[in-house]
Design an enzyme around this catalytic site. Structure first.
Site, PDB file in Angstrom:
ATOM      1  N   ASN A  47      -7.913 -15.528 -15.058  1.00 26.13           N
ATOM      2  CA  ASN A  47      -7.300 -14.227 -15.364  1.00 26.13           C
ATOM      3  C   ASN A  47      -7.447 -13.810 -16.827  1.00 26.13           C
ATOM      4  O   ASN A  47      -6.812 -12.858 -17.280  1.00 26.13           O
ATOM      5  CB  ASN A  47      -5.801 -14.271 -15.009  1.00 26.13           C
ATOM      6  CG  ASN A  47      -5.045 -15.314 -15.809  1.00 26.13           C
ATOM      7  OD1 ASN A  47      -5.619 -16.322 -16.209  1.00 26.13           O
ATOM      8  ND2 ASN A  47      -3.764 -15.089 -16.050  1.00 26.13           N
ATOM      9  N   LEU A  94      -4.224 -23.149 -20.297  1.00 30.43           N
ATOM     10  CA  LEU A  94      -4.095 -23.589 -21.680  1.00 30.43           C
ATOM     11  C   LEU A  94      -2.737 -23.183 -22.226  1.00 30.43           C
ATOM     12  O   LEU A  94      -2.232 -22.088 -21.928  1.00 30.43           O
ATOM     13  CB  LEU A  94      -5.201 -22.979 -22.540  1.00 30.43           C
ATOM     14  CG  LEU A  94      -6.629 -23.258 -22.083  1.00 30.43           C
ATOM     15  CD1 LEU A  94      -7.613 -22.830 -23.161  1.00 30.43           C
ATOM     16  CD2 LEU A  94      -6.833 -24.712 -21.711  1.00 30.43           C
TER      17      LEU A  94
HETATM   18  C1  LIG Z   1     -12.406 -10.492 -27.220  1.00 32.97           C
HETATM   19  C2  LIG Z   1     -12.916 -11.878 -27.458  1.00 32.97           C
HETATM   20  C3  LIG Z   1     -11.906 -12.884 -27.030  1.00 32.97           C
HETATM   21  C4  LIG Z   1     -12.373 -14.284 -27.210  1.00 32.97           C
HETATM   22  C5  LIG Z   1     -11.312 -15.229 -26.780  1.00 32.97           C
HETATM   23  C6  LIG Z   1     -11.368 -16.529 -27.494  1.00 32.97           C
HETATM   24  C7  LIG Z   1     -11.520 -17.674 -26.600  1.00 32.97           C
HETATM   25  C8  LIG Z   1     -10.212 -18.096 -25.978  1.00 32.97           C
HETATM   26  C9  LIG Z   1     -10.473 -18.651 -24.643  1.00 32.97           C
HETATM   27  C10 LIG Z   1      -9.192 -19.087 -24.033  1.00 32.97           C
HETATM   28  C11 LIG Z   1      -9.296 -19.381 -22.570  1.00 32.97           C
HETATM   29  C12 LIG Z   1      -7.917 -19.410 -22.052  1.00 32.97           C
HETATM   30  C13 LIG Z   1      -7.557 -20.076 -21.007  1.00 32.97           C
HETATM   31  C14 LIG Z   1      -6.143 -20.141 -20.559  1.00 32.97           C
HETATM   32  O1  LIG Z   1      -5.823 -20.979 -19.765  1.00 32.97           O
HETATM   33  S1  LIG Z   1      -4.976 -19.069 -21.238  1.00 32.97           S
HETATM   34  C15 LIG Z   1      -3.470 -19.332 -20.336  1.00 32.97           C
HETATM   35  C16 LIG Z   1      -3.426 -18.424 -19.159  1.00 32.97           C
HETATM   36  N1  LIG Z   1      -2.247 -18.694 -18.370  1.00 32.97           N
HETATM   37  C17 LIG Z   1      -1.559 -17.762 -17.749  1.00 32.97           C
HETATM   38  O2  LIG Z   1      -1.860 -16.596 -17.785  1.00 32.97           O
HETATM   39  C18 LIG Z   1      -0.331 -18.214 -16.990  1.00 32.97           C
HETATM   40  C19 LIG Z   1       0.932 -17.727 -17.620  1.00 32.97           C
HETATM   41  N2  LIG Z   1       2.082 -18.217 -16.866  1.00 32.97           N
HETATM   42  C20 LIG Z   1       2.475 -17.681 -15.700  1.00 32.97           C
HETATM   43  O3  LIG Z   1       1.891 -16.769 -15.161  1.00 32.97           O
HETATM   44  C21 LIG Z   1       3.690 -18.283 -15.055  1.00 32.97           C
HETATM   45  O4  LIG Z   1       4.350 -19.035 -16.024  1.00 32.97           O
HETATM   46  C22 LIG Z   1       3.380 -19.197 -13.836  1.00 32.97           C
HETATM   47  C23 LIG Z   1       2.917 -18.333 -12.657  1.00 32.97           C
HETATM   48  C24 LIG Z   1       2.319 -20.244 -14.165  1.00 32.97           C
HETATM   49  C25 LIG Z   1       4.686 -19.944 -13.413  1.00 32.97           C
HETATM   50  O5  LIG Z   1       5.716 -19.012 -13.210  1.00 32.97           O
HETATM   51  P1  LIG Z   1       7.240 -19.494 -13.224  1.00 32.97           P
HETATM   52  O6  LIG Z   1       8.044 -18.293 -12.876  1.00 32.97           O
HETATM   53  O7  LIG Z   1       7.399 -20.701 -12.405  1.00 32.97           O
HETATM   54  O8  LIG Z   1       7.512 -19.957 -14.730  1.00 32.97           O
HETATM   55  P2  LIG Z   1       7.787 -19.036 -16.008  1.00 32.97           P
HETATM   56  O9  LIG Z   1       6.834 -17.900 -16.072  1.00 32.97           O
HETATM   57  O10 LIG Z   1       9.237 -18.710 -16.064  1.00 32.97           O
HETATM   58  O11 LIG Z   1       7.389 -20.030 -17.189  1.00 32.97           O
HETATM   59  C26 LIG Z   1       8.234 -21.116 -17.560  1.00 32.97           C
HETATM   60  C27 LIG Z   1       8.094 -21.343 -19.050  1.00 32.97           C
HETATM   61  O12 LIG Z   1       6.750 -21.755 -19.332  1.00 32.97           O
HETATM   62  C28 LIG Z   1       6.188 -20.875 -20.321  1.00 32.97           C
HETATM   63  N3  LIG Z   1       4.736 -20.745 -20.037  1.00 32.97           N
HETATM   64  C29 LIG Z   1       4.156 -20.286 -18.935  1.00 32.97           C
HETATM   65  N4  LIG Z   1       2.836 -20.351 -19.022  1.00 32.97           N
HETATM   66  C30 LIG Z   1       2.557 -20.835 -20.230  1.00 32.97           C
HETATM   67  C31 LIG Z   1       1.341 -21.129 -20.924  1.00 32.97           C
HETATM   68  N5  LIG Z   1       0.127 -20.965 -20.375  1.00 32.97           N
HETATM   69  N6  LIG Z   1       1.434 -21.624 -22.170  1.00 32.97           N
HETATM   70  C32 LIG Z   1       2.619 -21.851 -22.742  1.00 32.97           C
HETATM   71  N7  LIG Z   1       3.825 -21.586 -22.139  1.00 32.97           N
HETATM   72  C33 LIG Z   1       3.776 -21.102 -20.886  1.00 32.97           C
HETATM   73  C34 LIG Z   1       6.936 -19.567 -20.144  1.00 32.97           C
HETATM   74  O13 LIG Z   1       6.850 -18.807 -21.311  1.00 32.97           O
HETATM   75  C35 LIG Z   1       8.333 -20.085 -19.874  1.00 32.97           C
HETATM   76  O14 LIG Z   1       8.875 -20.479 -21.135  1.00 32.97           O
HETATM   77  P3  LIG Z   1      10.441 -20.374 -21.437  1.00 32.97           P
HETATM   78  O15 LIG Z   1      11.084 -21.310 -20.445  1.00 32.97           O
HETATM   79  O16 LIG Z   1      10.568 -20.800 -22.854  1.00 32.97           O
HETATM   80  O17 LIG Z   1      10.815 -18.940 -21.216  1.00 32.97           O
END
Ligand SMILES: CCCCCCCCCCC/C=C/C(=O)SCCNC(=O)CCNC(=O)[C@H](O)C(C)(C)COP(=O)(O)OP(=O)(O)OC[C@H]1O[C@@H](n2cnc3c(N)ncnc32)[C@H](O)[C@@H]1OP(=O)(O)O
Length: 277
Positions: free
Chosen positions: A153, A86
């Site tokens: 995660n 997300l």
């Molecule tokens: C206590 C009660 C709590 C209740 C909770 C409420 C209910 C909520 C439920 C929500 C369920 C959530 C589901 C999800 O999916 S949350 C998202 C989880 N995602 C992650 O953890 C992944 C994060 N990203 C990474 O680990 C890496 O980016 C990745 C391995 C995917 C790729 O690595 P790579 O080195 O290739 O790329 P970068 O890390 O340099 O990222 C490039 C740019 O993209 C931005 N980015 C990355 N991931 C996200 C994301 N998920 N959303 C938005 N933006 C993202 C990152 O910041 C970089 O941006 P910039 O280029 O501007 O620096």
């Protein structure tokens, strides 16, 4: 032979091949001989699932179902990432309306993907955390390239994978493994994911990945489609009905939690950490 054509209107099976003409967030390629669709997520850099990408996916899935698609491969145009899950920016300080609209579209898209009558395979050509893992788990078969990470995660981010995310994982790897993985918010390497059954096969590279995905679909498309889909939906109906009958409650859960100061703080820290990487 694959044919990719730009188009601006929705047309017949043989005339439309690139579906999100205005945004190009989803590249749709359809094999004119077999009808097999390749749905490639194309939101650089990491296919984070924001409202627009989810909406483009949903539209594509509706289209494929209406056109009696015989089989679909879900993959990504990114070299590193299948989907980063997300879009964190959709959940960080949103308005109530925006948050509601976003969550509702996530539900729509998942319900469509999880319930397709036609066979689906995730060709996981990169990292697949959280919502990315959900997409992969919603397909019937998962093939992954080596040395990438996949898993739900959320716990590690201080948020909680919704019940239907958890159910999808439990349906694939079983109660005990899912409980351990979800409590820890564990990310698995491709090799570990194969071992616990979170993915079904590993591929050596992108070419092998796509070949294996086509092989899976060829096998499935040799089965009587109605019987096949009745069995599939039979297996998935409890998980689907839970969300379909509880959509409002699920939206309320999201809204009640996402605005909690602790959750916003966790999101802020995580976004900052990703930006500093
Ligand atoms: C206590 C009660 C709590 C209740 C909770 C409420 C209910 C909520 C439920 C929500 C369920 C959530 C589901 C999800 O999916 S949350 C998202 C989880 N995602 C992650 O953890 C992944 C994060 N990203 C990474 O680990 C890496 O980016 C990745 C391995 C995917 C790729 O690595 P790579 O080195 O290739 O790329 P970068 O890390 O340099 O990222 C490039 C740019 O993209 C931005 N980015 C990355 N991931 C996200 C994301 N998920 N959303 C938005 N933006 C993202 C990152 O910041 C970089 O941006 P910039 O280029 O501007 O620096």
């Amino acid at each position: 032979m694959f044919v990719l054509r730009q188009c601006l209107t929705l047309g017949t099976k043989s005339s439309i091949r690139n579906f999100s003409a205005t945004t190009n967030l989803v590249n749709l390629t359809i094999n004119e001989d077999t009808g097999v669709a390749i749905m490639e997520l194309n939101k650089p850099p990491v296919n984070s699932l924001n409202y627009e990408l989810l909406e483009a996916m949903h539209r594509t899935l509706v289209k494929l179902e209406n056109e009696k698609c015989p089989g679909m491969i879900l993959t990504s145009s990114s070299r590193s990432t299948f989907s980063a899950g997300l879009d964190l920016l959709e959940m960080y300080k949103p308005t109530v309306d925006k948050a509601r609209r976003f969550w509702s579209m996530l539900q729509n898209t998942w319900i469509k993907l999880y319930s397709t009558p036609y066979p689906t395979v995730a060709a996981i050509n990169g990292h697949s955390p959280a919502g990315g893992c959900l997409l992969a788990m919603s397909c019937e078969h998962r093939i992954m390239v080596p040395d990438k990470m996949i898993g739900l995660n959320e716990t590690q981010l201080g948020i909680v994978a919704p019940q239907w995310f958890q159910d999808c994982m439990r349906n694939i790897i079983g109660e005990r493994q899912a409980e351990k993985a979800l409590i820890a918010g564990r990310m698995f390497t491709s090799e570990e994911a194969l071992k616990i059954g979170l993915v079904d096969e590993l591929a050596t590279d992108k070419e092998d990945l796509m070949q294996k995905a086509h092989d899976f679909l060829d096998e499935q498309m040799g089965l009587p489609p109605l019987a096949r889909s009745v069995v599939k939906v039979g297996f998935r109906k409890d998980t689907l009905s839970k969300l379909i009958n509880g959509r409002e409650a699920d939206i309320k859960m999201f809204l009640d939690n996402v605005f909690q100061p602790k959750v916003q703080e966790s999101l802020e820290n995580y976004i900052q950490m990703l930006k500093k990487k």
